[in-house]
Design an enzyme around this catalytic site. Structure first.
Site, short mmCIF file in Angstrom:
data_model
loop_
_atom_site.label_atom_id
_atom_site.label_comp_id
_atom_site.label_asym_id
_atom_site.label_seq_id
_atom_site.Cartn_x
_atom_site.Cartn_y
_atom_site.Cartn_z
N HIS A 243 -49.49 42.34 30.33
CA HIS A 243 -48.28 41.88 29.62
C HIS A 243 -48.54 40.90 28.46
O HIS A 243 -48.21 41.16 27.31
CB HIS A 243 -47.34 41.19 30.61
CG HIS A 243 -47.04 41.96 31.84
ND1 HIS A 243 -46.09 42.96 31.88
CD2 HIS A 243 -47.54 41.88 33.10
CE1 HIS A 243 -46.02 43.45 33.11
NE2 HIS A 243 -46.89 42.83 33.86
C1 BDR Z 1 -44.82 38.34 33.28
O1 BDR Z 1 -44.72 37.68 34.54
C2 BDR Z 1 -45.95 37.13 34.90
O2 BDR Z 1 -46.25 37.49 36.21
C3 BDR Z 1 -46.97 37.61 33.90
O3 BDR Z 1 -47.92 36.60 33.63
C4 BDR Z 1 -46.15 37.94 32.68
O4 BDR Z 1 -45.97 36.81 31.86
C5 BDR Z 1 -44.63 39.83 33.48
O5 BDR Z 1 -43.37 40.09 34.03
#
Ligand code: BDR
Ligand code: CA
Length: 313
Positions: A243
């Site tokens: 992400h």
């Molecule tokens: C987001 O949530 C976190 O777990 C990850 O680091 C990312 O920023 C994804 O939904």
């Protein structure tokens, strides 16, 4: 080369946050003014430790780390150890960081930096819940007009949510903060799950990172191998979504992404859909555009960039 772009990275590391920080550290086009930490994937004390561990893996202890909010504005903290492991950075062997945490609060650092740097020159990169940014905006509303751009990983629309059917984790943890940010008038670029679910840590891509062989790359590969197991089981895919580095990749190569300007509102009331990013993709409401919402990405181009830059560390 033109002047490096000044950024503040607001983060809750997190293995994918680590990848984002490494991508930024390996990129001379970016000048990291500071890293601010927030409670999210794991509690604040751990995200603040993790940010410093990542900098030490990269031998970049010149970058300052400021601890911020330890809980959301109006709700108890929800964390994600089930995804990221007990430390938030599970995978490599982790050490106790030697570099200090700054004594200034992250919110004050953000306000002071935006007021002291020339107007319109500082970009905020948010990789976690938006608590620090919203708190700064509440405390110092004048800073909104001074931000060049805020690029966030958060939300999801066509792809739905990942922590609930309707909500993505970063927005869900602090929806009140997200709502303040989306109403602030700051130019926002949003990297939702619709983008990040297209950048998968396929085995062949991880193998290219492993082949780099430097300390940051090896640590990152160990993190990704831990991180992806949860998503591989969940989505049945060959690799997990990476992400947060999409935010940094956008600053370096915006053409890797495609999206459109939309109105985005945050649900803060409904128990069923709290934290949902309601994106007016089809422009059916007439509500004012407040974000550029990305939907597509050149995933191979993204991984080529990440690999090249981590290779420079
Ligand atoms: C987001 O949530 C976190 O777990 C990850 O680091 C990312 O920023 C994804 O939904
Ligand atoms: Ca994150």
């Amino acid at each position: 080369m033109s002047e490096p772009r000044k950024i503040i990275i607001d983060t809750d590391p997190g293995q994918d946050d680590a990848a984002a920080i490494m991508l930024a550290l390996g990129s001379p086009e970016l000048d990291i003014l500071g890293i601010t930490t927030v409670a999210g994937n794991v509690p604040l004390s751990r995200t603040s430790t993790n940010a410093r561990i990542i900098l030490e893996f990269c031998a970049r202890t010149d970058v300052k780390v400021f601890a911020g909010a330890d809980k959301p504005i109006a709700r108890p903290l929800i964390t994600a150890e089930h995804v990221h492991g007990k430390t938030g950075l599970d995978g490599p062997e982790l050490h106790e960081p030697q570099m200090p945490l700054q004594t200034q609060h992250a919110v004050d650092f953000i306000i002071e930096t935006l007021r002291s740097e020339p107007e319109g020159t500082v970009t905020l990169c948010t990789l976690g819940p938006l608590t620090n940014i919203a708190t700064a905006l509440e405390k110092a509303p004048d800073i909104a007009g001074r931000v060049r751009e805020l690029v966030m990983m958060g939300g999801g629309f066509f792809e739905g949510g990942n922590i609930t059917p309707a909500a993505e984790f970063n927005i869900y943890v602090d929806p009140e903060a997200a709502s303040i940010v989306f109403q602030s008038g700051i130019p926002i670029v949003m990297m939702p799950l619709d983008v990040t679910h297209k950048v998968l840590t396929l085995k062949s891509r991880v193998a290219e990172l492993r082949a780099i062989g430097n300390r940051p790359a090896t640590a990152l590969v160990e993190m990704l191998e831990f991180f992806e197991r949860f998503d591989v089981e969940k989505y049945g895919s060959d690799g997990g979504p990476l992400h947060d580095p999409t935010v940094i990749a956008y600053l370096l190569k915006p053409d890797l992404f495609a999206g459109r300007d939309c109105n985005v509102e945050i649900e803060t009331a409904s128990p069923l859909t709290v934290g949902m990013t309601v994106v007016d993709w089809w422009q059916v409401t007439g509500r004012k555009h407040n974000a550029r919402v990305m939907k597509d990405v050149d995933a191979d181009g993204f991984f080529a960039l990440l690999t090249e830059r981590v290779g420079r560390l």
